[in-house]
Design an enzyme around this catalytic site. Structure first.
Site, PDB file in Angstrom:
ATOM      1  N   ASN B 394       0.823  -1.196   0.000  1.00  0.00           N
ATOM      2  CA  ASN B 394       0.000   0.000   0.000  1.00  0.00           C
ATOM      3  C   ASN B 394       0.865   1.256   0.000  1.00  0.00           C
ATOM      4  O   ASN B 394       1.069   1.884  -1.037  1.00  0.00           O
ATOM      5  CB  ASN B 394      -0.949  -0.013   1.195  1.00  0.00           C
ATOM      6  CG  ASN B 394      -1.921   1.150   1.178  1.00  0.00           C
ATOM      7  OD1 ASN B 394      -1.900   1.965   0.272  1.00  0.00           O
ATOM      8  ND2 ASN B 394      -2.757   1.230   2.186  1.00  0.00           N
ATOM      9  N   ASP B 395       1.413   1.611   1.157  1.00  0.00           N
ATOM     10  CA  ASP B 395       2.151   2.864   1.268  1.00  0.00           C
ATOM     11  C   ASP B 395       3.300   2.983   0.266  1.00  0.00           C
ATOM     12  O   ASP B 395       3.601   4.077  -0.198  1.00  0.00           O
ATOM     13  CB  ASP B 395       2.723   3.015   2.686  1.00  0.00           C
ATOM     14  CG  ASP B 395       1.618   3.285   3.698  1.00  0.00           C
ATOM     15  OD1 ASP B 395       0.566   3.811   3.286  1.00  0.00           O
ATOM     16  OD2 ASP B 395       1.807   2.954   4.874  1.00  0.00           O
ATOM     17  N   VAL B 396       3.910   1.857  -0.082  1.00  0.00           N
ATOM     18  CA  VAL B 396       5.071   1.922  -0.977  1.00  0.00           C
ATOM     19  C   VAL B 396       4.683   2.254  -2.415  1.00  0.00           C
ATOM     20  O   VAL B 396       5.538   2.423  -3.273  1.00  0.00           O
ATOM     21  CB  VAL B 396       5.884   0.606  -0.970  1.00  0.00           C
ATOM     22  CG1 VAL B 396       6.429   0.328   0.410  1.00  0.00           C
ATOM     23  CG2 VAL B 396       5.060  -0.563  -1.458  1.00  0.00           C
ATOM     24  N   THR B 397       3.368   2.336  -2.680  1.00  0.00           N
ATOM     25  CA  THR B 397       2.937   2.709  -4.017  1.00  0.00           C
ATOM     26  C   THR B 397       2.279   4.083  -4.030  1.00  0.00           C
ATOM     27  O   THR B 397       1.819   4.545  -5.060  1.00  0.00           O
ATOM     28  CB  THR B 397       1.886   1.716  -4.545  1.00  0.00           C
ATOM     29  OG1 THR B 397       0.730   1.782  -3.695  1.00  0.00           O
ATOM     30  CG2 THR B 397       2.415   0.308  -4.553  1.00  0.00           C
ATOM     31  N   ALA B 435       1.052   3.871   7.480  1.00  0.00           N
ATOM     32  CA  ALA B 435       1.380   5.266   7.754  1.00  0.00           C
ATOM     33  C   ALA B 435       0.130   6.065   8.108  1.00  0.00           C
ATOM     34  O   ALA B 435       0.209   7.233   8.477  1.00  0.00           O
ATOM     35  CB  ALA B 435       2.087   5.896   6.562  1.00  0.00           C
TER      36      ALA B 435
END
Lengths: 103, 465
Positions: B394-397, B435
């Protein structure tokens, strides 16, 4: 003037940090998990200290407070050595290249 | 009994073999040989220790028994552990190294004569300093790793535990450790030694509880580093070259990994250690959550999109590990490849719960490692790919890391998933990631959300292909 042996050990230590620094940067990121498990296994070389501690008792009494801690440390380090190397082996065996995969 | 010089040379040899073991990991082809070097180094070190003590009395039998007992437990764990549980395993192993270091230090403190360190109550000053540092770091490693283990295992909540005055308290404890070591060295009092150990256990515990689940890659690497420094401390005490070399190697290895992980999140090391990242953001995200339209689809739509694609990039994340979807994923990819679709995998440095976590899972599912790429290698390819299949990440995209300076993840390197012609996002719900921020990607025109369990969805897509 004698140089304290400590200085030699310190030299080994500092140089090893540099060796470690360059060697670890060259580890491919896809193998970072095996890197952690293998460093785990090798840091259990602390077992050499544990063995000395375990053997510190005299022949009449194998067990004294000091040697019992040694024996416990031996068991802990042995879990790590066998567990660490074997699980690394297991992981590394899974990394395969493309092609010539029969299935 | 062999001479001290000869055994020192053998210890040096095993130290060199350990360096070669790490060196082997520079590529998967040489890695197995490297592991063999490591094992050889360990055998040499243990054998030389036996020979140099020259004590083959009854104690020797007990040493073998304890090695055997520990070894079988270790081997049993190594064969039974599922690959998804690797982070827990590594954390658990770190705790053992730490505790072993503590035990060796205790043993040396109680019976310094066995180690040639002087008499009880008048241990050589240098040795006492090294010993107490080794013991303190070992204790921190132990209790810290136990907490990390409990968090990863889910026994303890992964969310950060913070309380008022946490940082001042930690600072006071750290300072008191230094004072204790100083007092211990000047008085040789065994009471101080025990207090030092207790306080070190406490600080290890306090340092790790405020750190949240997704920061675990940093924590594990950091504890890896600590276990190395603890070993080195003991190595100085025992004047053992193998232990000093290994400690330095492991210490720097862990430090580099922590650095790489921090960079992957664009956060400073101190920021992670001080913790509380997830806790503060939770409230703000729930209040600002307005309803925005999302397009959601089913396995059929996803299969249709992928069937008509010519290249697909897969972005795995921790969710894939939780759902154990790696095998189902590989089956889906096999079907895609049969239809002449080019498939590659994109791995973000902090995907998963430890460095390289995703790579191991994919390797377990028989994904060839030359189809798996790191962020820098593949990020430009997203613009040319037809479909990005995000599974459990999720957050890494999240493109917000590139666009919104207000965002807590601003500046973090992210995968340019949004540049793909279409994005498939497998997720259980719209909930924000770790996050605590919404992912803009969910609401993009070309994004299709697939709300389901990652494993089940992947299987369904394969059926529909």
């Amino acid at each position: 003037m004698e140089i304290d042996p400590l200085i030699f050990r310190l030299s080994i230590f500092i140089l090893s940090i540099f060796v470690g620094y360059y060697v670890v940067w060259s580890v491919t990121p896809s193998l970072h998990t095996p890197l952690m498990s293998v460093t785990n296994a090798i840091s259990s070389v602390i077992i050499v200290g544990a063995i000395i501690a375990g053997l510190s008792g005299n022949s009449d009494s194998v067990f004294n407070t000091s040697s019992i801690f040694g024996f416990l440390a031996i068991a802990l380090a042995a879990i790590n050595i066998f567990g660490g190397f074997l699980v690394t082996q297991r992981m590394l065996a899974m990394y395969k290249k493309k092609k010539k995969e029969k299935k | 009994m062999i001479s001290a010089n000869l055994s020192a040379i053998f210890y040096l040899v095993s130290g060199v073999l350990f360096i070669l073991a790490l060196r082997g990991l520079s590529s998967p082809e040489t890695s197995r040989q490297g592991n063999f070097f490591g094992i050889l180094g360990m055998i040499i070190a243990v054998t030389v220790t036996f020979l140099s003590t020259g004590n083959f009395s009854s104690g020797f039998v007990y040493v073998l028994i304890f090695i055997l007992v520990g070894g079988s437990i270790g081997a049993f764990i190594a064969y039974r552990i599922p690959m998804t549980a690797m982070p827990e395993l590594v954390a658990g192993f770190h705790s053992l190294v730490g505790l072993a270091a503590v035990f060796v230090a205790i043993s040396a403190f109680l019976n310094p004569e066995a180690f040639n360190l002087g008499k009880p109550g008048s241990i050589k000053l240098g040795s006492l300093i090294e010993m107490s540092i080794g013991a303190a770091v070992g204790a921190i490693t132990f209790s810290g790793s136990v907490i990390a283990f409990l968090k990863l295992q889910g026994i303890m909540s992964g969310s950060p535990i913070t309380f008022k005055g946490q940082h001042p308290l930690n600072a006071i404890i750290l300072i008191s450790i230094i004072i204790l070591i100083y007092l211990l060295c000047s008085t040789q009092s065994s009471n101080l030694f025990w207090i030092l150990l207790a306080v070190s256990f406490l600080i290890g515990f306090l340092l790790i509880i405020p750190i949240g689940g997704a920061d675990m890659p940093v924590v594990i690497s950091m504890l890896n580093s600590y276990s190395g420094w603890a070993a080195a401390g003991i190595g100085f005490t025992l004047e053992n070259t193998a232990l000093i070399i290994t400690g330095a190697l492991v210490g720097s290895s862990g430090a580099i990994l922590s650095y790489i992980m921090c960079k992957g999140m664009n956060r400073s090391f101190f920021n992670v250690i001080l913790g509380g990242f997830g806790a503060t953001d939770e409230k703000s995200s729930s209040s600002s959550k307005e309803q925005r339209p999302v397009k959601s689809g089913n396995a059929d739509d996803a299969a249709f999109l992928m069937k008509n694609a010519s290249s697909v990039i897969i972005v795995p994340g921790y969710g894939m590990a939780v759902a154990q979807a790696q095998h189902a994923l590989r089956e889906m990819v096999d079907t895609l490849k049969k239809n002449d679709i080019k498939v590659s995998y994109a791995i973000h440095p902090v995907a998963g719960r430890m460095p390289g976590h995703m790579n191991v899972l994919l390797a377990e599912a028989n994904v060839p490692y030359d189809e798996v790429f790191e962020l820098e290698e593949i990020n430009n390819d997203f613009a040319n790919a037809d479909v990005a299949f995000v599974i459990g990440a999720n957050d890494v995209t999240n493109p917000v890391a590139k666009t919104d300076p207000q965002s807590p993840i601003y500046g973090m390197p992210v995968l340019d998933v949004e540049k793909c012609k279409s994005v498939l996002f497998v997720k259980r719900s719209l909930s924000p990631g770790y996050a605590g921020i919404d992912n803009d990607l969910f609401y993009k025109e070309n994004t299709l959300m697939l709300f389901a369990d990652a494993k089940k969805m992947t299987e369904d897509i394969t059926k529909n292909l």
